[in-house]
Design an enzyme around this catalytic site. Structure first.
Site, PDB file in Angstrom:
ATOM      1  N   ASP A 115       0.792  -1.236   0.000  1.00  0.00           N
ATOM      2  CA  ASP A 115       0.000   0.000   0.000  1.00  0.00           C
ATOM      3  C   ASP A 115       0.820   1.281   0.000  1.00  0.00           C
ATOM      4  OD1 ASP A 115      -2.618  -1.049  -0.118  1.00  0.00           O
ATOM      5  OD2 ASP A 115      -2.468  -1.657   1.978  1.00  0.00           O
ATOM      6  N   ASP A 176      -5.911  -4.413  -6.287  1.00  0.00           N
ATOM      7  CA  ASP A 176      -5.672  -3.058  -5.774  1.00  0.00           C
ATOM      8  C   ASP A 176      -4.228  -2.605  -6.013  1.00  0.00           C
ATOM      9  OD1 ASP A 176      -7.294  -4.913  -4.404  1.00  0.00           O
ATOM     10  OD2 ASP A 176      -7.677  -3.541  -2.764  1.00  0.00           O
TER      11      ASP A 176
HETATM   12  N1  GLY Z   1      -7.153  -1.727  -0.899  1.00  0.00           N
HETATM   13  C1  GLY Z   1      -8.244  -2.112  -0.124  1.00  0.00           C
HETATM   14  C2  GLY Z   1      -9.582  -1.732  -0.622  1.00  0.00           C
HETATM   15  O1  GLY Z   1      -9.824  -1.327  -1.745  1.00  0.00           O
HETATM   16  O2  GLY Z   1     -10.464  -1.874   0.207  1.00  0.00           O
END
Ligand code: GLY
Length: 398
Positions: A115, A176
């Protein structure tokens, strides 16, 4: 899905909104001014830069606050940078810098997970774009190197969740993760190594190959064998089922492959971005805002996910600028505008309910977390999309 009535509805909403007299907003400010007002209410209740707003539960008014390590920590500073960009008021710049600085340790610590791009590029990335501050550049370059430590060359992707390797049975990558590639592309072109570019390209190519069903809907998680590099499992984490289309996952794919085309000019990414967008658009409900999962069994009573709509609207605005077929480009742009018009009605804006921008976002339905809530990334992509639309209308670069 009643395709015809969907687009009649969105066309009307859009036309009314563009005319500046949306019935749902006559009592309200224009959307960007509304965002500034709401951000001001949130800023007023935050006591220090270490308490970063993440979400407001359905029916409540207080933000759930997190620290810089949370995966959502970059969105609030990112919103502050966007508010500064819109207002040019340096009070917002000071706030944006203050919150961004709290994330700095992430650049220089071992990577917890993928992330880092969300966290540092939304905060310092926007900060650098708007200020040119070279100290931000140093932080971003260090973050890109930190993120690159998670790349596995045998698999060809970045490991999304190191903490889940044992539990999931291998190297895992989630859709993601596409968004985090933007930081690597930026770094490779701004003093970082060529290897960062190659990693981003390999990650996108491997994801394009393994992460999608024949109809271009995305799996959420792909688990890879670390010896052979081959996929061994394709499953969900935040969606309804392994084979379902989790709304935000699909929106990350639309946004991610559009961004990959911008950074590489590889036509394969542009074609793919359209395919992943088209299956999403074809299956939307009438107001253009998806249910949290397109295959949720309780539709039309399932919770919506306004955050997926905001991500998609922002992505489609950019996608529309790359398409040479004018009819197709106009189609993406008008659908994005219609989504923003829908999000800007009393049904989706928080207004007096709480100080977020939007209601009806869904974070992690299977876990029971942040369902039908206000969530900071919904707000981030909403203001980003509104600014992108403003720039398109002014004829300036996104
Ligand atoms: N990256 C986590 C989400 O989209 O909830």
């Amino acid at each position: 899905m009643k395709q015809g009535s969907l687009w009649v509805t969105v066309f009307l909403l859009n036309a009314i909104w563009i005319a500046g007299c949306n019935p749902a907003t006559t009592d309200n400010k224009q959307p960007l001014d509304y965002c500034v007002e709401q951000a001001g209410k949130t800023a007023a209740v935050l006591t220090n830069d270490d308490s970063i707003p993440r979400s407001i539960a359905h029916g409540q008014t207080n933000w759930r606050l997190v620290d810089y390590k949370d995966w959502t920590s970059g969105f609030w500073p990112g919103i502050l940078w966007y508010v500064y960009e819109y207002t040019k008021d340096t009070t917002w710049k000071t706030k944006a810098n203050g919150f961004s600085q709290t994330l700095k340790p992430l650049a220089f610590s071992p990577a917890y997970d993928h992330d880092l791009g969300f966290q540092l590029y939304c905060s310092f990335g926007n900060g650098l774009r708007l200020t040119g501050d070279t100290s931000y550049k140093r932080i971003l370059l260090a973050t890109a190197d930190t993120l690159a430590t998670l790349f596995n060359p045998t698999v060809g992707t970045i490991l999304s969740w190191p903490r889940e390797v044992q539990n999931l049975g291998g190297h895992n990558t989630i859709i993601d993760n596409m968004i985090n590639l933007e930081l690597l592309f930026w770094a490779s072109k701004n003093g970082g190594s060529q290897r960062l570019y190659d990693i981003a390209v390999q990650h996108a190519n491997t994801t394009m190959k393994n992460h999608f069903r024949p109809d271009h809907t995305s799996y959420h998680v792909v688990v890879y064998d670390t010896i052979t590099g081959q996929p061994i499992k394709k499953q969900t984490h935040q969606g309804y089922a392994d084979a379902s289309m989790w709304a935000r996952g699909q929106s990350w794919a639309i946004y991610g492959f559009t961004m990959c085309f911008r950074e590489t000019r590889n036509q394969e990414y542009l074609a793919f971005a359209q395919q992943v967008a088209d299956v999403y658009l074809k299956n939307l409900p009438e107001d253009g805002i998806p249910y949290w999962d397109f295959n949720a069994p309780d539709i039309p009573n399932a919770p919506k996910d306004a955050s997926a709509a905001a991500v998609t609207a922002s992505a489609l605005l950019e996608l529309s600028t790359f398409i040479t077929d004018t009819a197709k480009a106009d189609g993406y742009r008008s659908k994005a505008e219609a989504m923003l018009a829908s999000l800007s009605t009393a049904q989706y804006q928080s207004r007096e309910v709480n100080s977020a921008f939007l209601l009806h976002c869904t974070g992690h339905k299977p876990k029971g977390g942040e369902i039908d809530a206000s969530i900071i990334y919904g707000d981030y992509y909403y203001i980003e999309a509104l600014l992108r639309l403003k720039k398109l209308k002014e004829g300036s670069k996104l």
